[in-house]
Design an enzyme around this catalytic site. Structure first.
Site, mmCIF file in Angstrom:
data_model
loop_
_atom_site.group_PDB
_atom_site.id
_atom_site.type_symbol
_atom_site.label_atom_id
_atom_site.label_comp_id
_atom_site.label_asym_id
_atom_site.label_seq_id
_atom_site.Cartn_x
_atom_site.Cartn_y
_atom_site.Cartn_z
ATOM 1 C CB SER A 327 41.535 49.166 43.724
ATOM 2 O OG SER A 327 42.129 49.663 42.569
ATOM 3 C CG ASP A 338 29.099 40.947 36.975
ATOM 4 O OD1 ASP A 338 28.378 41.044 37.985
ATOM 5 O OD2 ASP A 338 29.518 41.935 36.340
ATOM 6 C CE LYS A 352 41.809 54.068 43.562
ATOM 7 N NZ LYS A 352 42.120 53.404 42.278
#
Length: 441
Positions: A327, A338, A352
């Protein structure tokens, strides 16, 4: 996110801003309206053409039940219990393990947990299909000392007499929602609870008798992992209301000690509050997108790294992750990956990618609803796919580490002091030392 035993949910808060008098009036008017509507419809003949919607049918059923039922007396307390059960049943039909109903006690318990302390055994739990499993016992807690381990499925919970300590009732918990399991496990400090679990690789259930204590889980732990090379380490256990300020305190103290590289340890971190994840994630990302949120209508919008928080700067960084990093942990780890801001070391994360919002209701209860999903800045869908039993298919979502390292079977789960067997930590140190040597040339 993280319930009383902290649940790994990514949470926001919404709802009516009613004062106590208005809440009481709203509840009374709603109850009176329900009874009036029900009593009016019970007089209709079966042959009458009456268009009855499901809410009217429910109100009518309550009215008939209260008037005609020959069993338990259906008083206001029973009506409340039945109504709460009906709401929970309706939400369970959505087959979303992260959506649910919180009665007033559950909602109060969740608020206490996100603030950082509660009474119980000190285990972080999460929904796992239709069951409930242990994400991790909090180090030093009664659950940790008793021997609960990550991945244990809660099989049953035994209730003890608070005065004599005698076991008086055992409640099976397979197929039970997490709110109910948490309520069974929690209780006043000094009292006993029996927790029986199913453990992978063990044929029979394992039974633990645990004495509850006041739990104040450490949100952030930190130290200089390599004093000579000035490699610091910050362990973040959950994204609760105290996490950002404690992270900042740890960071500033390590800087005063001459920090030159950082290991950010998100292993066993089940998540928590969405806005806290955004603040902490913004510390690592100088500028640019941090997370993409998709609303229920499919519309996406991008949240950017905040310029209002102090930045970590361009020091060598490794983020440790594993299958219990979920999460909010995945928001931060995904953004770092990224943006190529650091190296992710460890194992594939939980997967999640859903955001839950809490909607407080007028009587002190609340709805916890999945309201959106999120993607990493590159558009990667974090959320796992699920099987027919609503168990996550690991690897179909989550964040893949840049360097995959299986943990040694000899490592004592979550004993971060066990550095001899922590193969993931060893790899993190190796990566940072190599980077620091290259920079020094």
């Amino acid at each position: 996110m993280k319930l009383a035993a902290v649940i790994g949910l990514l949470l926001g808060i919404a709802g009516p801003n009613l004062n106590p008098e208005a809440q009481h009036r709203f509840a009374e008017e709603s109850r009176r309206s329900a009874w009036d509507s029900g009593i009016e419809t019970v007089h209709a003949s079966p042959n009458d053409e009456v268009s009855v919607g499901p809410l009217e049918a429910y109100q009518e059923a309550l009215a008939v039940l209260r008037r005609e039922y020959a069993g338990t007396v259906i008083n206001d307390k029973q009506i409340t219990k039945l109504t709460y059960a009906a709401i929970q049943g309706a939400l369970s039909a959505l087959n979303d393990p992260f959506t649910g109903f919180l009665d007033p006690d559950d909602w109060l318990s969740m608020q206490q947990t996100t603030q950082g302390s509660f009474e119980g055994i000190g285990a972080v739990l999460e929904p796992f299909g239709r069951d409930v499993r242990v994400v991790r016992p909090i180090p030093g807690s009664p659950a940790f000392k008793a021997g609960l381990k990550p991945g244990d499925i809660i099989f049953s919970v035994g209730t003890h007499d608070p005065d004599t300590g005698k076991l008086i009732k055992t409640t099976p918990t397979l197929g039970t929602d997490i709110n109910t399991v948490v309520k069974l496990i929690k209780g006043p400090r000094g009292t006993k609870v029996t927790v029986t679990v199913l453990r992978n690789g063990v044929s029979n259930p394992i039974r633990f008798v645990i004495v509850r204590q006041n739990i104040e889980p450490p949100v952030v732990s930190y130290w200089m992992e390599d004093q000579d090379r000035k490699i610091g380490r910050i362990v973040l256990n959950e994204f609760n209301e105290r996490a950002d300020s404690q992270f900042e305190r740890a960071w500033n103290d390590l800087k005063r000690q001459g920090l030159k590289a950082l290991i950010f340890d998100l292993r066993f971190n089940p998540g928590g509050l969405f806005d806290v994840a955004v603040r902490i994630g913004s510390r690592f990302i100088e500028q640019g997108p941090l997370v993409i949120v998709q609303e229920k209508n499919g519309q996406r919008h991008t949240l950017y790294a905040s310029s209002r928080v102090p930045k970590i700067g361009d020091i060598p960084l490794v983020v440790l992750i594993n299958e219990s990093s979920a999460s909010a942990s995945e928001i931060v780890a995904g953004a770092i990956k990224d943006h190529k801001r650091g190296i992710l070391v460890g194992q594939h994360t939980f997967g999640k990618g859903l955001v839950q919002t809490i909607f407080p209701l007028a009587d002190g209860s609340a709805l916890r609803l999945t309201t959106s999903k999120y993607f990493t800045p590159s558009g990667h869908d974090i959320n796992n796919k699920y099987d027919e039993e609503h168990r996550p298919l690991f690897g179909t979502g989550g964040i893949k580490p840049d360097i995959e390292v299986e943990q040694s079977p000899d490592w004592v789960d979550q004993q971060f002091e066990d550095k001899e067997h922590d193969t993931q930590l060893k790899k993190a140190l190796e990566v940072l030392r190599t980077q620091m040597t290259a920079r020094a040339r």
